[in-house]
Design an enzyme around this catalytic site. Sequence first.
Site, PDB file in Angstrom:
ATOM      1  N   CYS A 147      -3.760   3.864   4.726  1.00 42.03           N
ATOM      2  CA  CYS A 147      -4.106   3.023   6.122  1.00 42.03           C
ATOM      3  C   CYS A 147      -3.407   1.704   6.002  1.00 42.03           C
ATOM      4  O   CYS A 147      -2.998   0.877   7.110  1.00 42.03           O
ATOM      5  CB  CYS A 147      -5.526   3.103   6.244  1.00 42.03           C
ATOM      6  SG  CYS A 147      -6.242   4.494   6.653  1.00 42.03           S
ATOM      7  N   GLU A 150      -8.796   4.302  10.808  1.00 47.89           N
ATOM      8  CA  GLU A 150      -7.666   3.444  11.252  1.00 47.89           C
ATOM      9  C   GLU A 150      -6.512   4.029  11.636  1.00 47.89           C
ATOM     10  O   GLU A 150      -5.905   3.663  12.772  1.00 47.89           O
ATOM     11  CB  GLU A 150      -7.229   2.751   9.933  1.00 47.89           C
ATOM     12  CG  GLU A 150      -8.343   1.979   9.071  1.00 47.89           C
ATOM     13  CD  GLU A 150      -9.300   2.832   8.245  1.00 47.89           C
ATOM     14  OE1 GLU A 150      -9.499   3.962   8.390  1.00 47.89           O
ATOM     15  OE2 GLU A 150      -8.965   2.259   6.866  1.00 47.89           O
ATOM     16  N   HIS A 175      -8.015   9.688   8.915  1.00 42.81           N
ATOM     17  CA  HIS A 175      -8.762   8.500   8.739  1.00 42.81           C
ATOM     18  C   HIS A 175      -8.919   7.567  10.078  1.00 42.81           C
ATOM     19  O   HIS A 175      -8.063   7.630  10.916  1.00 42.81           O
ATOM     20  CB  HIS A 175      -8.086   7.300   7.572  1.00 42.81           C
ATOM     21  CG  HIS A 175      -8.212   7.781   6.451  1.00 42.81           C
ATOM     22  ND1 HIS A 175      -7.989   7.246   5.402  1.00 42.81           N
ATOM     23  CD2 HIS A 175      -8.414   9.388   6.200  1.00 42.81           C
ATOM     24  CE1 HIS A 175      -7.992   8.096   4.274  1.00 42.81           C
ATOM     25  NE2 HIS A 175      -8.267   9.255   4.546  1.00 42.81           N
ATOM     26  N   CYS A 224      -7.581   2.540   2.695  1.00 43.96           N
ATOM     27  CA  CYS A 224      -6.999   2.899   1.564  1.00 43.96           C
ATOM     28  C   CYS A 224      -5.651   2.463   1.796  1.00 43.96           C
ATOM     29  O   CYS A 224      -5.059   1.977   2.570  1.00 43.96           O
ATOM     30  CB  CYS A 224      -7.166   4.516   1.619  1.00 43.96           C
ATOM     31  SG  CYS A 224      -6.319   5.292   3.068  1.00 43.96           S
TER      32      CYS A 224
END
Length: 150
Positions: A87, A56, A54, A84
């Site tokens: 993260c 992040e 992801h 999410c």
Amino acid sequence: MSAFTSHMPLALAEAKAAAARGEVPVGAVVIDPAGRVVASAGNRTRELSDPTAHAEILAIRAACAAAGSERLPGHDLWVTLEPCPMCAAAISAARINRLYFGAEDARMGGVLHGARVFQHPQCHHRPEVYPGLQAEAARALLLGFFTARR
């Protein structure tokens, strides 16, 4: 005190680049305590065949590598979509100081929705959270991306 500078335009540029690669358009930027961009990334889960890639996570990894540390005290994270739970946990573990994000994610978010990671008693570091920055632009990117795929 220095003037507030939004780094959401760079996060949105990373999200657009992710979309151009066929990735879900999410972008993230890490800013050091002096206000300098130390890392930026967009989603790369498909490209890397990695469900943890992801935006992040990638930005935090790059910032940690640049700092030579697994923690980023005083650093801020800008991301186009509510992180999410995975993260959010990484943000806590990295000791990110402030989290700024654009669009809320009622389905998969882990900050204001769902798991609400920072509200758990087990969460030992809670960043300051500032939601809704350029939320409409971030939401429009996501809607356009998914509409084109249906």
